[in-house]
Scaffold this motif. Structure first.
Motif, PDB file in Angstrom:
ATOM      1  N   ASP A  89      -7.174  50.997   2.282  1.00 33.16           N
ATOM      2  CA  ASP A  89      -7.949  52.052   1.649  1.00 33.16           C
ATOM      3  C   ASP A  89      -8.347  51.737   0.212  1.00 33.16           C
ATOM      4  O   ASP A  89      -9.237  52.385  -0.322  1.00 33.16           O
ATOM      5  CB  ASP A  89      -7.146  53.359   1.680  1.00 33.16           C
ATOM      6  N   GLY A  90      -7.702  50.770  -0.417  1.00 33.30           N
ATOM      7  CA  GLY A  90      -8.072  50.434  -1.778  1.00 33.30           C
ATOM      8  C   GLY A  90      -7.339  49.214  -2.294  1.00 33.30           C
ATOM      9  O   GLY A  90      -6.282  48.831  -1.775  1.00 33.30           O
ATOM     10  N   LEU A  91      -7.934  48.586  -3.300  1.00 35.52           N
ATOM     11  CA  LEU A  91      -7.343  47.429  -3.972  1.00 35.52           C
ATOM     12  C   LEU A  91      -7.130  47.781  -5.443  1.00 35.52           C
ATOM     13  O   LEU A  91      -8.014  48.346  -6.091  1.00 35.52           O
ATOM     14  CB  LEU A  91      -8.264  46.208  -3.903  1.00 35.52           C
ATOM     15  N   LEU A  92      -5.968  47.407  -5.959  1.00 34.56           N
ATOM     16  CA  LEU A  92      -5.646  47.550  -7.374  1.00 34.56           C
ATOM     17  C   LEU A  92      -5.405  46.149  -7.917  1.00 34.56           C
ATOM     18  O   LEU A  92      -4.422  45.497  -7.558  1.00 34.56           O
ATOM     19  CB  LEU A  92      -4.399  48.410  -7.564  1.00 34.56           C
ATOM     20  N   LEU A  93      -6.306  45.661  -8.740  1.00 31.95           N
ATOM     21  CA  LEU A  93      -6.251  44.286  -9.225  1.00 31.95           C
ATOM     22  C   LEU A  93      -5.857  44.284 -10.699  1.00 31.95           C
ATOM     23  O   LEU A  93      -6.525  44.901 -11.528  1.00 31.95           O
ATOM     24  CB  LEU A  93      -7.615  43.614  -9.059  1.00 31.95           C
ATOM     25  N   PHE A  94      -4.788  43.561 -11.018  1.00 28.51           N
ATOM     26  CA  PHE A  94      -4.305  43.452 -12.382  1.00 28.51           C
ATOM     27  C   PHE A  94      -4.422  41.993 -12.817  1.00 28.51           C
ATOM     28  O   PHE A  94      -3.722  41.122 -12.299  1.00 28.51           O
ATOM     29  CB  PHE A  94      -2.858  43.941 -12.480  1.00 28.51           C
ATOM     30  N   SER A  95      -5.358  41.721 -13.742  1.00 23.57           N
ATOM     31  CA  SER A  95      -5.577  40.353 -14.243  1.00 23.57           C
ATOM     32  C   SER A  95      -5.686  39.347 -13.103  1.00 23.57           C
ATOM     33  O   SER A  95      -4.989  38.338 -13.089  1.00 23.57           O
ATOM     34  CB  SER A  95      -4.435  39.944 -15.181  1.00 23.57           C
ATOM     35  N   PRO A  96      -6.560  39.573 -12.130  1.00 25.85           N
ATOM     36  CA  PRO A  96      -6.585  38.690 -10.961  1.00 25.85           C
ATOM     37  C   PRO A  96      -7.000  37.259 -11.308  1.00 25.85           C
ATOM     38  O   PRO A  96      -7.908  37.047 -12.114  1.00 25.85           O
ATOM     39  CB  PRO A  96      -7.613  39.350 -10.038  1.00 25.85           C
ATOM     40  N   TYR A  97      -6.323  36.310 -10.679  1.00 26.42           N
ATOM     41  CA  TYR A  97      -6.739  34.908 -10.767  1.00 26.42           C
ATOM     42  C   TYR A  97      -7.946  34.724  -9.864  1.00 26.42           C
ATOM     43  O   TYR A  97      -7.907  35.075  -8.674  1.00 26.42           O
ATOM     44  CB  TYR A  97      -5.594  33.991 -10.331  1.00 26.42           C
ATOM     45  N   LEU A  98      -9.037  34.170 -10.417  1.00 23.94           N
ATOM     46  CA  LEU A  98     -10.293  34.066  -9.666  1.00 23.94           C
ATOM     47  C   LEU A  98     -10.819  32.637  -9.607  1.00 23.94           C
ATOM     48  O   LEU A  98     -12.016  32.414  -9.514  1.00 23.94           O
ATOM     49  CB  LEU A  98     -11.350  34.990 -10.300  1.00 23.94           C
ATOM     50  N   GLY A  99      -9.915  31.679  -9.614  1.00 19.49           N
ATOM     51  CA  GLY A  99     -10.349  30.303  -9.461  1.00 19.49           C
ATOM     52  C   GLY A  99     -10.571  29.597 -10.783  1.00 19.49           C
ATOM     53  O   GLY A  99     -10.324  30.130 -11.862  1.00 19.49           O
ATOM     54  N   ASP A 100     -11.087  28.370 -10.676  1.00 15.81           N
ATOM     55  CA  ASP A 100     -11.196  27.486 -11.832  1.00 15.81           C
ATOM     56  C   ASP A 100     -12.636  27.371 -12.324  1.00 15.81           C
ATOM     57  O   ASP A 100     -13.568  27.940 -11.749  1.00 15.81           O
ATOM     58  CB  ASP A 100     -10.639  26.114 -11.461  1.00 15.81           C
ATOM     59  N   ASP A 101     -12.812  26.602 -13.373  1.00 15.17           N
ATOM     60  CA  ASP A 101     -14.102  26.533 -14.054  1.00 15.17           C
ATOM     61  C   ASP A 101     -15.276  26.106 -13.164  1.00 15.17           C
ATOM     62  O   ASP A 101     -16.370  26.670 -13.297  1.00 15.17           O
ATOM     63  CB  ASP A 101     -14.015  25.586 -15.252  1.00 15.17           C
ATOM     64  N   PRO A 102     -15.155  25.089 -12.291  1.00 18.71           N
ATOM     65  CA  PRO A 102     -16.347  24.632 -11.564  1.00 18.71           C
ATOM     66  C   PRO A 102     -17.056  25.723 -10.770  1.00 18.71           C
ATOM     67  O   PRO A 102     -18.291  25.850 -10.851  1.00 18.71           O
ATOM     68  CB  PRO A 102     -15.785  23.532 -10.649  1.00 18.71           C
ATOM     69  N   ILE A 103     -16.323  26.545 -10.017  1.00 16.41           N
ATOM     70  CA  ILE A 103     -16.982  27.586  -9.237  1.00 16.41           C
ATOM     71  C   ILE A 103     -17.567  28.647 -10.156  1.00 16.41           C
ATOM     72  O   ILE A 103     -18.658  29.184  -9.900  1.00 16.41           O
ATOM     73  CB  ILE A 103     -16.000  28.192  -8.194  1.00 16.41           C
ATOM     74  N   GLN A 104     -16.879  28.951 -11.246  1.00 14.92           N
ATOM     75  CA  GLN A 104     -17.405  29.945 -12.186  1.00 14.92           C
ATOM     76  C   GLN A 104     -18.688  29.439 -12.852  1.00 14.92           C
ATOM     77  O   GLN A 104     -19.662  30.195 -13.005  1.00 14.92           O
ATOM     78  CB  GLN A 104     -16.349  30.265 -13.237  1.00 14.92           C
ATOM     79  N   ASN A 105     -18.707  28.163 -13.226  1.00 13.65           N
ATOM     80  CA  ASN A 105     -19.900  27.592 -13.847  1.00 13.65           C
ATOM     81  C   ASN A 105     -21.068  27.575 -12.875  1.00 13.65           C
ATOM     82  O   ASN A 105     -22.226  27.783 -13.273  1.00 13.65           O
ATOM     83  CB  ASN A 105     -19.602  26.184 -14.356  1.00 13.65           C
ATOM     84  N   GLU A 106     -20.778  27.309 -11.607  1.00 17.53           N
ATOM     85  CA  GLU A 106     -21.824  27.327 -10.585  1.00 17.53           C
ATOM     86  C   GLU A 106     -22.464  28.711 -10.490  1.00 17.53           C
ATOM     87  O   GLU A 106     -23.684  28.854 -10.384  1.00 17.53           O
ATOM     88  CB  GLU A 106     -21.211  26.936  -9.235  1.00 17.53           C
ATOM     89  N   ILE A 107     -21.637  29.743 -10.537  1.00 15.76           N
ATOM     90  CA  ILE A 107     -22.132  31.124 -10.436  1.00 15.76           C
ATOM     91  C   ILE A 107     -22.943  31.491 -11.682  1.00 15.76           C
ATOM     92  O   ILE A 107     -24.013  32.104 -11.583  1.00 15.76           O
ATOM     93  CB  ILE A 107     -20.956  32.087 -10.224  1.00 15.76           C
ATOM     94  N   ARG A 108     -22.459  31.089 -12.859  1.00 13.06           N
ATOM     95  CA  ARG A 108     -23.209  31.378 -14.084  1.00 13.06           C
ATOM     96  C   ARG A 108     -24.564  30.666 -14.077  1.00 13.06           C
ATOM     97  O   ARG A 108     -25.579  31.234 -14.482  1.00 13.06           O
ATOM     98  CB  ARG A 108     -22.407  30.934 -15.306  1.00 13.06           C
ATOM     99  N   SER A 109     -24.577  29.426 -13.598  1.00 11.02           N
ATOM    100  CA  SER A 109     -25.823  28.661 -13.555  1.00 11.02           C
ATOM    101  C   SER A 109     -26.841  29.305 -12.617  1.00 11.02           C
ATOM    102  O   SER A 109     -28.055  29.158 -12.807  1.00 11.02           O
ATOM    103  CB  SER A 109     -25.549  27.219 -13.106  1.00 11.02           C
ATOM    104  N   ALA A 110     -26.342  30.025 -11.616  1.00  7.47           N
ATOM    105  CA  ALA A 110     -27.227  30.717 -10.671  1.00  7.47           C
ATOM    106  C   ALA A 110     -27.750  32.036 -11.227  1.00  7.47           C
ATOM    107  O   ALA A 110     -28.566  32.703 -10.585  1.00  7.47           O
ATOM    108  CB  ALA A 110     -26.487  30.974  -9.368  1.00  7.47           C
ATOM    109  N   GLY A 111     -27.270  32.423 -12.416  1.00  7.14           N
ATOM    110  CA  GLY A 111     -27.713  33.675 -13.007  1.00  7.14           C
ATOM    111  C   GLY A 111     -26.796  34.838 -12.761  1.00  7.14           C
ATOM    112  O   GLY A 111     -27.176  35.994 -12.966  1.00  7.14           O
ATOM    113  N   GLY A 112     -25.579  34.540 -12.301  1.00  8.17           N
ATOM    114  CA  GLY A 112     -24.612  35.603 -12.041  1.00  8.17           C
ATOM    115  C   GLY A 112     -24.296  35.729 -10.568  1.00  8.17           C
ATOM    116  O   GLY A 112     -24.931  35.108  -9.702  1.00  8.17           O
TER     117      GLY A 112
END
Length: 205
Positions: A89-112
């Motif tokens: 019924d719901g998720l409560l996320l506290f400071s979630p780990y969301l992976g490393d720089d390469p995937i984040q940079n890929e998403i930023r390069s795509a415009g979000g």
């Protein structure tokens, strides 16, 4: 409650995590789990969570089921949503780990995240789990009713702030809390109470 990388069942008991949750939600039955890093590395984390925790709880109770996760456990909560959509019924996320720089940079390069092309789904493995984690987060753009069941708290002075803020626009602004603090229990203990209080307030007619 899913622990972070530096915690386990015993440390969460020592930190009185269940009591902290019940101080905000007195009627909650709290299940602390020992879903630690080895289970993620083996690829069995979400299945074991489902088979050994969620399904037995569902068999005993008719109320809502929420998953809360700290850091690594926040990632586990999102991956559970990927594998078993609509089961909780719901998720409560506290400071979630969301992976490393390469995937984040890929998403930023795509415009979000909304513009990022996740490509075809892949089986979760040590090589693909970060990609599949972000695919699930992106899906919330197309499923706003699901995003409305997700609540997030994190610190203003922690290493995961940047990736969290890459993800947080997927959520309603009033479902996101940034609090003073670092990536540790001096942040998470008060954050649990404050976030649960906000969920309770939002659910009142």
């Amino acid at each position: 409650m899913l622990p972070g990388r530096g915690d386990d069942l015993q440390s969460m008991q020592r930190l009185n995590v269940a009591q902290t949750i019940q101080s905000a939600w007195p009627d909650a039955d709290v299940v602390l789990t020992g879903l630690t890093m080895p289970f993620y590395r083996q690829g069995h984390a979400t299945q074991r969570l489902h088979d050994e925790v969620i399904e037995p709880v569902r068999a005993r109770h008719r109320g809502q089921i929420w998953i809360a996760g700290i850091s690594l456990g926040g990632m586990g909560a999102v991956l559970y949503e990927r594998e078993y959509p609509g089961q909780i019924d719901g998720l409560l996320l506290f400071s979630p780990y969301l992976g490393d720089d390469p995937i984040q940079n890929e998403i930023r390069s795509a415009g979000g995240l909304a513009s990022w092309n996740a490509g075809p789904p892949q089986a979760v493995s040590s090589e693909t789990f970060q990609h599949e984690l972000w695919r699930t987060l992106k899906r919330w753009s197309d499923e706003p009713e699901r995003a409305r069941t997700v609540w997030l708290a994190y610190g203003d002075n922690e290493p995961f702030r940047v990736p969290i803020e890459l993800m947080s626009p997927q959520l309603s602004a009033d479902h996101v809390m940034m609090l003073p603090g670092r990536h540790d229990w001096s942040l998470w203990t008060p954050a649990i109470g404050k976030l649960l209080a906000r969920v309770s307030s939002a659910s009142k007619p």
